[in-house]
Design a protein around this motif. Sequence first.
Motif, PDB file in Angstrom:
ATOM      1  N   ILE A  57       0.832  -1.209   0.000  1.00  0.00           N
ATOM      2  CA  ILE A  57       0.000   0.000   0.000  1.00  0.00           C
ATOM      3  C   ILE A  57       0.867   1.259   0.000  1.00  0.00           C
ATOM      4  O   ILE A  57       0.603   2.218  -0.744  1.00  0.00           O
ATOM      5  N   PHE A  61       1.000   4.075  -3.064  1.00  0.00           N
ATOM      6  CA  PHE A  61       0.776   5.503  -2.883  1.00  0.00           C
ATOM      7  C   PHE A  61       1.965   6.314  -3.402  1.00  0.00           C
ATOM      8  O   PHE A  61       1.785   7.315  -4.112  1.00  0.00           O
ATOM      9  N   TYR A  65       1.728   8.915  -6.426  1.00  0.00           N
ATOM     10  CA  TYR A  65       2.006  10.329  -6.173  1.00  0.00           C
ATOM     11  C   TYR A  65       3.176  10.814  -7.015  1.00  0.00           C
ATOM     12  O   TYR A  65       3.143  11.895  -7.604  1.00  0.00           O
ATOM     13  N   SER A 157      -2.674   0.410  -7.726  1.00  0.00           N
ATOM     14  CA  SER A 157      -1.761   1.244  -8.497  1.00  0.00           C
ATOM     15  C   SER A 157      -2.504   2.029  -9.573  1.00  0.00           C
ATOM     16  O   SER A 157      -2.284   3.232  -9.751  1.00  0.00           O
ATOM     17  N   MET A 160      -4.582   4.851  -7.961  1.00  0.00           N
ATOM     18  CA  MET A 160      -3.756   5.966  -7.497  1.00  0.00           C
ATOM     19  C   MET A 160      -3.269   6.807  -8.674  1.00  0.00           C
ATOM     20  O   MET A 160      -3.225   8.038  -8.593  1.00  0.00           O
TER      21      MET A 160
END
Length: 295
Positions: A57, A61, A65, A157, A160
């Motif tokens: 996780i 992220f 990002y 994935s 995000m």
Amino acid sequence: MPLPLFIGHSMLHGIYEEGYSMTGNQNVTGIIAKIALNELGRIYKSPFVIIIYIIFIVNIFLTGYGSQFFDQAWVSQPGEGDVFIRIAIGDVFYYTSLFCAITAMFFGVLSVLDDKNSHALNVLLSKPVYRRDVLIGKFVGINLFSIILITVTLAGSLLMHMLFNGIPGLMDELLIRAVSLIAILSMECALVSGITMLFGLACKNLLEGVAVTITFLFVEWEGSLTRYLGSFKILSPHELYFTIFHVDKAKLLIDTTVPYYVWLSAAAPYILFMLLEIIAIVALNCIIFSRSDEV
């Protein structure tokens, strides 16, 4: 390890009642399914699973990002296909492949050795259950976990990347290539878990089994041995998996300049070969376990 961690008394009773009648009729599928679900439950009770998901996780992220800062650099590279697909799948490809293979390896060897050392198999095998069904059920359970882990990781994935970069234009291409990656990585995990279950059957104790598995991991991913095998290196799960992913380096799964059917037709022989390897290793495990006096 107490018996309930291997298989509950109610489950044993269910296998006995549903699996075999006095007439000898066998509900093999039901038995395998019960053992598989129990094995999956055992895995999810392990504290290591929480650590695995936390690592995945956090990485999901960070890559999601960070991708917003690298999109433009990828856009400037011609002939590489859709940027979103390359980043969203490509960024997590290697680490997901490595860690999912590692979890499959260790759950494979531990699944057999834990039950051998605790003599939990003695209880199950005192029931009219074939040894092969026990082993196949455990194999299926381990690989159900692998499929769930791979799917959650890749889906996370993609979500995000959509959050930070917007909805991709080629959604159909994204989905079919993501599902294909889930399928081939699940197959690799199935192959390595089958191989390490064989280690569990062959080794006498947990330390020996873990040592052999770590050696296998090093050989697989460092390539210290496979590079000397020539054409036979295709027998390696790692080599075969990466060959399927990029075939001849001109047909890359995540390169949308190559039509999907072109990649699939080139990869199909290797996919079939991996399926045959999986069947062969499971059959070998069943033969060895069935003929062994040790449980």
